[in-house]
Motif scaffolding. Structure first.
Motif, PDB file in Angstrom:
ATOM      1  N   ASP A 126       0.808  -1.230   0.000  1.00 59.48           N
ATOM      2  CA  ASP A 126       0.000   0.000   0.000  1.00 59.48           C
ATOM      3  C   ASP A 126       0.841   1.281   0.000  1.00 59.48           C
ATOM      4  O   ASP A 126       0.369   2.342   0.413  1.00 59.48           O
ATOM      5  N   PHE A 127       2.095   1.214  -0.478  1.00 59.20           N
ATOM      6  CA  PHE A 127       2.977   2.382  -0.372  1.00 59.20           C
ATOM      7  C   PHE A 127       2.521   3.545  -1.235  1.00 59.20           C
ATOM      8  O   PHE A 127       2.846   4.701  -0.938  1.00 59.20           O
ATOM      9  N   THR A 128       1.780   3.299  -2.299  1.00 56.51           N
ATOM     10  CA  THR A 128       1.315   4.415  -3.124  1.00 56.51           C
ATOM     11  C   THR A 128       0.370   5.310  -2.330  1.00 56.51           C
ATOM     12  O   THR A 128       0.364   6.532  -2.506  1.00 56.51           O
ATOM     13  N   GLU A 129      -0.408   4.704  -1.443  1.00 51.04           N
ATOM     14  CA  GLU A 129      -1.365   5.460  -0.628  1.00 51.04           C
ATOM     15  C   GLU A 129      -0.750   5.930   0.687  1.00 51.04           C
ATOM     16  O   GLU A 129      -0.818   7.113   1.034  1.00 51.04           O
ATOM     17  N   ASP A 130      -0.131   4.991   1.425  1.00 52.70           N
ATOM     18  CA  ASP A 130       0.362   5.298   2.768  1.00 52.70           C
ATOM     19  C   ASP A 130       1.728   5.967   2.751  1.00 52.70           C
ATOM     20  O   ASP A 130       2.114   6.608   3.738  1.00 52.70           O
ATOM     21  N   GLY A 131       2.455   5.828   1.649  1.00 49.85           N
ATOM     22  CA  GLY A 131       3.756   6.454   1.514  1.00 49.85           C
ATOM     23  C   GLY A 131       3.689   7.719   0.685  1.00 49.85           C
ATOM     24  O   GLY A 131       3.769   8.828   1.218  1.00 49.85           O
ATOM     25  N   TYR A 132       3.493   7.571  -0.616  1.00 43.40           N
ATOM     26  CA  TYR A 132       3.490   8.724  -1.511  1.00 43.40           C
ATOM     27  C   TYR A 132       2.337   9.689  -1.224  1.00 43.40           C
ATOM     28  O   TYR A 132       2.550  10.848  -0.871  1.00 43.40           O
ATOM     29  N   TRP A 133       1.104   9.213  -1.372  1.00 44.59           N
ATOM     30  CA  TRP A 133      -0.045  10.120  -1.251  1.00 44.59           C
ATOM     31  C   TRP A 133      -0.110  10.771   0.130  1.00 44.59           C
ATOM     32  O   TRP A 133      -0.353  11.974   0.257  1.00 44.59           O
ATOM     33  N   ALA A 134       0.134   9.969   1.163  1.00 41.72           N
ATOM     34  CA  ALA A 134       0.044  10.503   2.527  1.00 41.72           C
ATOM     35  C   ALA A 134       1.096  11.566   2.805  1.00 41.72           C
ATOM     36  O   ALA A 134       0.894  12.431   3.663  1.00 41.72           O
ATOM     37  N   SER A 135       2.215  11.509   2.076  1.00 37.85           N
ATOM     38  CA  SER A 135       3.304  12.461   2.330  1.00 37.85           C
ATOM     39  C   SER A 135       3.297  13.649   1.370  1.00 37.85           C
ATOM     40  O   SER A 135       4.047  14.608   1.566  1.00 37.85           O
ATOM     41  N   PHE A 136       2.452  13.602   0.340  1.00 36.98           N
ATOM     42  CA  PHE A 136       2.411  14.698  -0.626  1.00 36.98           C
ATOM     43  C   PHE A 136       1.915  15.982   0.037  1.00 36.98           C
ATOM     44  O   PHE A 136       0.969  15.964   0.829  1.00 36.98           O
ATOM     45  N   THR A 137       2.547  17.092  -0.309  1.00 34.40           N
ATOM     46  CA  THR A 137       2.053  18.394   0.116  1.00 34.40           C
ATOM     47  C   THR A 137       0.862  18.780  -0.753  1.00 34.40           C
ATOM     48  O   THR A 137       0.588  18.153  -1.782  1.00 34.40           O
ATOM     49  N   ASP A 138       0.166  19.829  -0.356  1.00 35.52           N
ATOM     50  CA  ASP A 138      -0.946  20.314  -1.177  1.00 35.52           C
ATOM     51  C   ASP A 138      -0.446  20.715  -2.563  1.00 35.52           C
ATOM     52  O   ASP A 138      -1.133  20.488  -3.569  1.00 35.52           O
ATOM     53  N   ASP A 139       0.752  21.296  -2.630  1.00 32.45           N
ATOM     54  CA  ASP A 139       1.312  21.686  -3.925  1.00 32.45           C
ATOM     55  C   ASP A 139       1.590  20.469  -4.797  1.00 32.45           C
ATOM     56  O   ASP A 139       1.344  20.493  -6.008  1.00 32.45           O
ATOM     57  N   GLN A 140       2.118  19.412  -4.207  1.00 33.65           N
ATOM     58  CA  GLN A 140       2.386  18.190  -4.975  1.00 33.65           C
ATOM     59  C   GLN A 140       1.093  17.546  -5.464  1.00 33.65           C
ATOM     60  O   GLN A 140       1.022  17.061  -6.607  1.00 33.65           O
ATOM     61  N   LYS A 141       0.069  17.563  -4.622  1.00 32.72           N
ATOM     62  CA  LYS A 141      -1.215  16.999  -5.041  1.00 32.72           C
ATOM     63  C   LYS A 141      -1.815  17.813  -6.186  1.00 32.72           C
ATOM     64  O   LYS A 141      -2.394  17.247  -7.124  1.00 32.72           O
ATOM     65  N   ALA A 142      -1.651  19.115  -6.112  1.00 31.22           N
ATOM     66  CA  ALA A 142      -2.140  19.976  -7.190  1.00 31.22           C
ATOM     67  C   ALA A 142      -1.353  19.723  -8.467  1.00 31.22           C
ATOM     68  O   ALA A 142      -1.916  19.696  -9.571  1.00 31.22           O
ATOM     69  N   LEU A 143      -0.047  19.525  -8.329  1.00 32.05           N
ATOM     70  CA  LEU A 143       0.805  19.241  -9.484  1.00 32.05           C
ATOM     71  C   LEU A 143       0.441  17.897 -10.104  1.00 32.05           C
ATOM     72  O   LEU A 143       0.396  17.749 -11.338  1.00 32.05           O
ATOM     73  N   LEU A 144       0.149  16.935  -9.265  1.00 30.83           N
ATOM     74  CA  LEU A 144      -0.271  15.618  -9.758  1.00 30.83           C
ATOM     75  C   LEU A 144      -1.541  15.743 -10.588  1.00 30.83           C
ATOM     76  O   LEU A 144      -1.681  15.107 -11.643  1.00 30.83           O
ATOM     77  N   GLU A 145      -2.448  16.595 -10.135  1.00 32.67           N
ATOM     78  CA  GLU A 145      -3.710  16.790 -10.847  1.00 32.67           C
ATOM     79  C   GLU A 145      -3.505  17.557 -12.146  1.00 32.67           C
ATOM     80  O   GLU A 145      -4.093  17.219 -13.186  1.00 32.67           O
ATOM     81  N   SER A 146      -2.652  18.569 -12.123  1.00 31.34           N
ATOM     82  CA  SER A 146      -2.514  19.444 -13.288  1.00 31.34           C
ATOM     83  C   SER A 146      -1.631  18.854 -14.386  1.00 31.34           C
ATOM     84  O   SER A 146      -1.950  18.956 -15.570  1.00 31.34           O
ATOM     85  N   GLN A 147      -0.518  18.214 -14.001  1.00 33.14           N
ATOM     86  CA  GLN A 147       0.381  17.694 -15.036  1.00 33.14           C
ATOM     87  C   GLN A 147       0.400  16.167 -15.118  1.00 33.14           C
ATOM     88  O   GLN A 147       1.003  15.588 -16.016  1.00 33.14           O
ATOM     89  N   GLY A 148      -0.261  15.522 -14.160  1.00 26.71           N
ATOM     90  CA  GLY A 148      -0.407  14.068 -14.230  1.00 26.71           C
ATOM     91  C   GLY A 148       0.716  13.281 -13.588  1.00 26.71           C
ATOM     92  O   GLY A 148       0.689  12.054 -13.574  1.00 26.71           O
ATOM     93  N   PHE A 149       1.713  13.953 -13.009  1.00 25.91           N
ATOM     94  CA  PHE A 149       2.792  13.237 -12.344  1.00 25.91           C
ATOM     95  C   PHE A 149       3.544  14.172 -11.395  1.00 25.91           C
ATOM     96  O   PHE A 149       3.446  15.393 -11.494  1.00 25.91           O
ATOM     97  N   VAL A 150       4.313  13.541 -10.494  1.00 26.51           N
ATOM     98  CA  VAL A 150       5.201  14.250  -9.585  1.00 26.51           C
ATOM     99  C   VAL A 150       6.540  13.527  -9.614  1.00 26.51           C
ATOM    100  O   VAL A 150       6.590  12.289  -9.602  1.00 26.51           O
ATOM    101  N   ALA A 151       7.631  14.260  -9.665  1.00 23.67           N
ATOM    102  CA  ALA A 151       8.968  13.668  -9.607  1.00 23.67           C
ATOM    103  C   ALA A 151       9.396  13.565  -8.146  1.00 23.67           C
ATOM    104  O   ALA A 151       9.392  14.559  -7.425  1.00 23.67           O
ATOM    105  N   MET A 152       9.752  12.349  -7.727  1.00 21.93           N
ATOM    106  CA  MET A 152      10.154  12.111  -6.345  1.00 21.93           C
ATOM    107  C   MET A 152      11.618  11.696  -6.301  1.00 21.93           C
ATOM    108  O   MET A 152      12.033  10.791  -7.029  1.00 21.93           O
ATOM    109  N   PRO A 153      12.430  12.335  -5.458  1.00 25.81           N
ATOM    110  CA  PRO A 153      13.844  11.934  -5.350  1.00 25.81           C
ATOM    111  C   PRO A 153      13.970  10.555  -4.736  1.00 25.81           C
ATOM    112  O   PRO A 153      13.129  10.127  -3.934  1.00 25.81           O
ATOM    113  N   SER A 154      15.016   9.838  -5.125  1.00 25.32           N
ATOM    114  CA  SER A 154      15.269   8.505  -4.610  1.00 25.32           C
ATOM    115  C   SER A 154      16.689   8.412  -4.092  1.00 25.32           C
ATOM    116  O   SER A 154      17.615   9.002  -4.657  1.00 25.32           O
ATOM    117  N   ASP A 155      16.867   7.645  -3.017  1.00 24.05           N
ATOM    118  CA  ASP A 155      18.211   7.421  -2.478  1.00 24.05           C
ATOM    119  C   ASP A 155      18.979   6.389  -3.296  1.00 24.05           C
ATOM    120  O   ASP A 155      20.184   6.230  -3.139  1.00 24.05           O
TER     121      ASP A 155
END
Length: 247
Positions: A126-155
């Motif tokens: 469930d990491f898409t919901e409990d990890g990514y979505w739960a940690s997205f800021t309002d700006d990231q959620k808006a960006l996801l809606e407007s451009q269809g994706f968000v770039a997330m840094p990875s270690d």
């Protein structure tokens, strides 16, 4: 390496080592592939003991067809199904790393009769919901809606392109919101220094799932790669335990 085509028309690359059953099937993590340290190491271990083994690339991963950013949990679930149904006869022991742990749990929910056991390594249900979505800021959620994706840094790799479809489709595949029966030997492995999957997630999975033979092993200091010689030996031991019937 061999390639087969799924019913959805995706070209899936795989390596299959014949041997005695159950077949050990390795499910890799998000943006990982079948050439990863754990998959290749476990294949060599299986060969040495004459155990059937299969590793593969989901679509959009490794050398399989498709683009990562176009995929979703359900697509990779279909790929895993196709591997099990088209390439393997008889029972399997599924070994799932990170997102592959989620895939293993989905497989257990849909094909419990095929599973003789399960080992997960830093399972990320469930990491898409409990990890990514739960940690997205309002700006990231808006960006996801407007451009269809968000770039997330990875270690561990270049930025992850997290698509709106990955988030929304993942909600149809959640496994921690409904009963999760695992009626076979299960070994969950987790490092305490994992920055991608928390120890709390591992404990939540253990508490949520039901089954008569489930164990969680925490390795102090191990990170998400879980690929030190000690960790690799623990994976071997856990798979052997499950193959021997657990308990």
């Amino acid at each position: 390496m061999q390639i087969f085509e799924t019913e959805q028309g995706r070209q899936i690359a795989y390596h299959h080592t014949p041997g005695t059953g159950p077949t050990v099937v390795f499910c890799s993590g998000l943006k990982s592939d079948m050439e990863g340290t754990k998959a290749v190491h476990l294949e060599a271990w299986a060969k040495a003991r004459g155990q059937a083994f299969l590793r593969f690339d989901y679509s959009g991963h490794g050398v399989s067809s498709g683009r990562f950013q176009d995929g979703a949990i359900g697509d990779w679930h279909e790929d895993t199904f196709a591997v099990i149904d088209q390439l393997i006869d008889g029972p399997i022991v599924v070994v799932g790393s990170s997102m592959g742990g989620w895939q293993a749990l989905l497989l257990a929910r849909a094909r419990p009769e095929r599973l003789a056991g399960m080992v997960t390594i830093a399972a990320a249900p469930d990491f898409t919901e409990d990890g990514y979505w739960a940690s997205f800021t309002d700006d990231q959620k808006a960006l996801l809606e407007s451009q269809g994706f968000v770039a997330m840094p990875s270690d561990y790799d270049e930025d992850y392109i997290i698509s709106k479809r990955l988030i929304e489709e993942g909600r149809d595949r959640l496994v921690l919101r409904a009963p999760l029966d695992l009626p076979f030997p299960v070994r969950f492995l987790q490092g305490t220094d994992d920055s991608a999957v928390s120890t709390e997630t591992a404990i939540k999975l253990l508490d949520h799932a039901s089954g008569d033979d489930m164990r969680l092993t925490l390795v102090k200091g191990a990170d998400h790669r879980f690929s030190t010689p000690e960790c690799l030996r623990l994976i071997e031991t856990s798979v052997a335990d499950v193959l021997n019937g657990g308990q």
